[in-house]
Design an enzyme around this catalytic site. Structure first.
Site, PDB file in Angstrom:
ATOM      1  CG  ASP A  18      56.663  92.710  23.307  1.00  0.00           C
ATOM      2  OD1 ASP A  18      55.953  93.447  24.116  1.00  0.00           O
ATOM      3  OD2 ASP A  18      57.462  91.625  23.726  1.00  0.00           O
ATOM      4  CE  LYS A  35      58.196  89.378  26.764  1.00  0.00           C
ATOM      5  NZ  LYS A  35      58.338  90.683  26.167  1.00  0.00           N
TER       6      LYS A  35
END
Ligand code: ATR
Length: 282
Positions: free
Chosen positions: A110, A73
């Site tokens: 997210d 990520k």
């Protein structure tokens, strides 16, 4: 495979290592079927040393884009051409979109997924309803801290076992975050409207999170981003004393929605059927 000219075939996937246990293919392929689209969402197991080649290959392979998961990520952020400002603040991307001009754009869904999971549990939830306690200062905490700050949280008490990491995040993100030692986590709950666990404590195979909830108001939401198990010891204790608990599956399902929209052009709905389907795999 249908050849309906109204829905061109689109490919997406999730790049991670290891990635075999990801629930994302089940989620996205459910939506592809549900909305009558043409395409497929596949697992993309990519070792860290191959990440650059893999990301660069997305365009050549005709992918609409992909999700990026552990451990890529942060590293993937350096490999895209454009970074959404929210993702830049979080310091990580979980979604890559191959744009019409062929350039790669990086997003982080997210934060959206987390906030939406709270709103699904409590439609009138507000970030400024009262102080928030966040436990943990790792990668997952970053997206949640940025999300809460963006939504207007006025006071975030950040407790982490390694105080220096909490202090570093408080310095980076600034007000409203205040770093507190792990030993003060129970006292931090006084007057809070929300408690969030972003540590790995309570996950299957890990120790439970030890925290006395006595000082937490009963109206407070208690959220755990862990989804295996769905009911962590923290959520069980919170519900037993009357707090509303929010499990981590809501965040997982909701972070997938804007990513799907980027690639397939439809903002998919979360149905009880999809939630049951994914719950059955946990
Ligand atoms: P993630 O990306 O899922 O957030 P991470 O970056 O490894 O994973 O962060 C894990 C978090 O769980 C950290 O906040 C970690 O605390 P430290 O920063 O002190 O390592 C926390 N954590 C893990 N095991 C813990 C334990 N036994 N007690 C308290 N906190 C723990």
């Amino acid at each position: 495979m249908s050849t309906d000219p109204h829905h061109p075939y689109r490919l997406a996937g999730v790049m991670g290592w290891p990635v075999a246990h990801s629930r994302s293919p089940a989620i996205h392929n459910h939506w592809i079927r549900h909305y009558g689209l043409n395409g497929s969402y596949v697992l993309l197991p990519v070792q860290p040393e191959r990440l650059t080649d893999a990301v660069r290959g997305l365009r050549a392979l005709g992918f609409a884009g992909c999700n990026i998961t552990i451990p890529h990520k942060v590293a993937a952020m350096a490999l895209v051409d454009r970074i959404d400002p929210l993702a830049a603040r979080i310091g990580a991307i979980n979604t890559i979109v191959v744009e019409k001009d062929g350039l790669l754009a990086g997003y982080n869904t997210d934060a959206y997924g987390y906030i939406q999971s709270l709103l699904d549990a409590q439609p009138h939830w507000r970030a400024d309803a009262g102080p928030v306690t966040v436990l943990g200062a790792g990668g997952a905490a970053r997206a949640i801290l940025v999300a809460l700050a963006e939504r207007g949280a006025k006071e975030i008490r950040l407790c982490n076992r390694s105080l220096d990491k909490a202090q570093a995040l408080a310095a980076e993100f600034g007000a409203p975050i205040r770093a507190l030692p792990w030993e003060q986590r129970a006292d931090a709950l006084e007057g809070c409207a929300l408690l969030v666990n972003t540590t790995s404590l309570g996950m299957k195979g890990q120790e439970p999170l030890e925290i006395a909830l006595d000082q937490l108001p009963r109206q407070a939401l208690v959220s755990d981003i862990i989804y295996v198990p769905l009911e962590t010891p923290l959520l069980a204790a919170a519900r037993a004393r009357g707090n509303v608990g929010v499990d981590g599956l809501g965040m997982l399902l909701n972070q997938a929605r804007p990513a799907f929209q980027h690639w397939f052009g439809v903002m998919p709905e979360l149905t009880p059927e999809l939630r049951r389907m994914i719950e059955a795999t946990l």
